[in-house]
Design a protein around this motif. Sequence first.
Motif, PDB file in Angstrom:
ATOM      1  N   UNK A  23     -95.779 -75.851  27.153  1.00 45.39           N
ATOM      2  CA  UNK A  23     -96.389 -76.260  25.887  1.00 45.39           C
ATOM      3  C   UNK A  23     -96.071 -77.697  25.482  1.00 45.39           C
ATOM      4  N   UNK A  24     -95.554 -78.488  26.423  1.00 46.89           N
ATOM      5  CA  UNK A  24     -95.275 -79.894  26.150  1.00 46.89           C
ATOM      6  C   UNK A  24     -96.242 -80.763  26.944  1.00 46.89           C
ATOM      7  N   UNK A  25     -96.875 -81.768  26.313  1.00 49.08           N
ATOM      8  CA  UNK A  25     -97.810 -82.634  27.027  1.00 49.08           C
ATOM      9  C   UNK A  25     -97.100 -83.507  28.050  1.00 49.08           C
ATOM     10  N   UNK A  26     -97.722 -83.665  29.209  1.00 51.09           N
ATOM     11  CA  UNK A  26     -97.184 -84.506  30.273  1.00 51.09           C
ATOM     12  C   UNK A  26     -98.317 -85.357  30.845  1.00 51.09           C
ATOM     13  N   UNK A  27     -97.971 -86.500  31.400  1.00 44.52           N
ATOM     14  CA  UNK A  27     -98.953 -87.350  32.055  1.00 44.52           C
ATOM     15  C   UNK A  27     -99.236 -86.817  33.454  1.00 44.52           C
ATOM     16  N   UNK A  57    -104.305 -89.095  33.048  1.00 43.00           N
ATOM     17  CA  UNK A  57    -104.406 -88.680  31.648  1.00 43.00           C
ATOM     18  C   UNK A  57    -102.982 -88.682  31.096  1.00 43.00           C
ATOM     19  N   UNK A  58    -102.685 -89.634  30.246  1.00 42.63           N
ATOM     20  CA  UNK A  58    -101.331 -89.751  29.706  1.00 42.63           C
ATOM     21  C   UNK A  58    -101.058 -88.690  28.645  1.00 42.63           C
ATOM     22  N   UNK A  59     -99.798 -88.449  28.413  1.00 42.25           N
ATOM     23  CA  UNK A  59     -99.432 -87.404  27.457  1.00 42.25           C
ATOM     24  C   UNK A  59     -99.840 -87.751  26.027  1.00 42.25           C
ATOM     25  N   UNK A  60    -100.141 -89.049  25.767  1.00 39.42           N
ATOM     26  CA  UNK A  60    -100.615 -89.442  24.443  1.00 39.42           C
ATOM     27  C   UNK A  60    -102.144 -89.399  24.350  1.00 39.42           C
ATOM     28  N   UNK A  61    -102.795 -88.797  25.375  1.00 36.72           N
ATOM     29  CA  UNK A  61    -104.239 -88.578  25.444  1.00 36.72           C
ATOM     30  C   UNK A  61    -105.032 -89.802  25.908  1.00 36.72           C
ATOM     31  N   UNK A  62    -104.355 -90.922  26.151  1.00 40.02           N
ATOM     32  CA  UNK A  62    -105.039 -92.091  26.686  1.00 40.02           C
ATOM     33  C   UNK A  62    -105.195 -91.941  28.201  1.00 40.02           C
ATOM     34  N   UNK A  63    -106.043 -92.781  28.805  1.00 39.24           N
ATOM     35  CA  UNK A  63    -106.197 -92.759  30.254  1.00 39.24           C
ATOM     36  C   UNK A  63    -105.959 -94.153  30.806  1.00 39.24           C
ATOM     37  N   UNK A  64    -105.496 -94.213  32.042  1.00 32.28           N
ATOM     38  CA  UNK A  64    -105.376 -95.492  32.730  1.00 32.28           C
ATOM     39  C   UNK A  64    -105.451 -95.281  34.241  1.00 32.28           C
ATOM     40  N   UNK A  65    -105.355 -96.368  34.976  1.00 33.08           N
ATOM     41  CA  UNK A  65    -105.437 -96.359  36.441  1.00 33.08           C
ATOM     42  C   UNK A  65    -106.737 -95.743  36.941  1.00 33.08           C
ATOM     43  N   UNK A  66    -107.836 -96.042  36.244  1.00 32.44           N
ATOM     44  CA  UNK A  66    -109.143 -95.524  36.662  1.00 32.44           C
ATOM     45  C   UNK A  66    -109.522 -96.114  38.015  1.00 32.44           C
TER      46      UNK A  66
END
Length: 252
Positions: free
Chosen positions: A103-107, A64-73
Motif C-alpha cells: 500500500x505504499x507508492x513506489x517508482x 512512473x514515479x511514486x509522486x505520479x510524475x513520469x520521466x525517462x520516456x
Amino acid sequence: MAKWKIFTLGLLFYAFTAKSQYDFSPENVGGKVEAKRIISEAFCPDKIKPENRLPGKIILTFIVNKDKSIDSLNFAKSYNDEVDKEIESVFPAIQWLPALIENEPVSSWHMFEFRVNSKFFLNSDLCDAKPFDKVYSYIDLDEKPEFIWGDFNKWVYNKLEYPEVALKKGIEGSVLTRFVIEKNGKLSNVGIARSVGGGCDEEALRVIRISQWRPGRKEGKPIRTQVYYQITFKTRGSSFKTIHSGDMIKGQ
C-alpha cells in the motif's frame, strides 16, 4: 543498431517481469482506452506530412514515479520522427497512478503500446490546447468550470440509470469519479477514484463522459482543472430506487 535493440529488449523484459513484484502495477487514470483517447485527441495532424500519415505501432517505456510524475520516456518501437515528436509532446497529458507495495507508492518502469490509426490524422479535440500544462485544483480557481446545461447535479440525476446487476444484488454506495476539464472545455483522464462495483462505476463514467463544460479560469485565462465528483447509488426495496449526485469536491 544492435546495441539499441539489446537495450530496448532489456527494458521490455524488465517491464514485464517487474509487474510480479507489485501489489498494484502502475496504470493511467481511466485505463488504457482512456490513455489512447487522450493521445488521439491531443495529437495535432497538421504537424504531420501527408506521406507520413500511415498506420503503425508504437511502444513506449518510461518510469512512473511514486509522486505520479513520469520521466525517462523512451521509444522502444518508434513510428517516424514527426509522429514520434508529436506523441512525445502530448504524452504528459495522461495522468498516472504509481505501483504499490504494501500500500505504499513506489517508482517503477512501465511499458505502454498502441497503434496509430486514421483517427490520429483527423481534427482532434485537444489539438493545440496544450494539455501538458499544469492541472489546478477545482477550489483554487478565480472562476470555476461551468456546466453548459444548467444544474449539473440535476442533470446527472436525470441521466443516471441504476445498473441492473447492482439493483438485483442490492449494491449501494458512492462512486467517486475524477476527470480533468481541459482549457477548451473537453474532458480527459476520466476515471474512478473510489469504486462500488455492480456496474455503478461504468454507469457513473458513462454520464460524466457525455457532460459538456466551459473551462475554469485563473487570472482571466482558461486552465486545466482537476475535478472529483461523487455519485451515490442507493436502492430502497426491489423496485424503488433513488440516485443522489454529490457536489464537486477537492480531490486527494
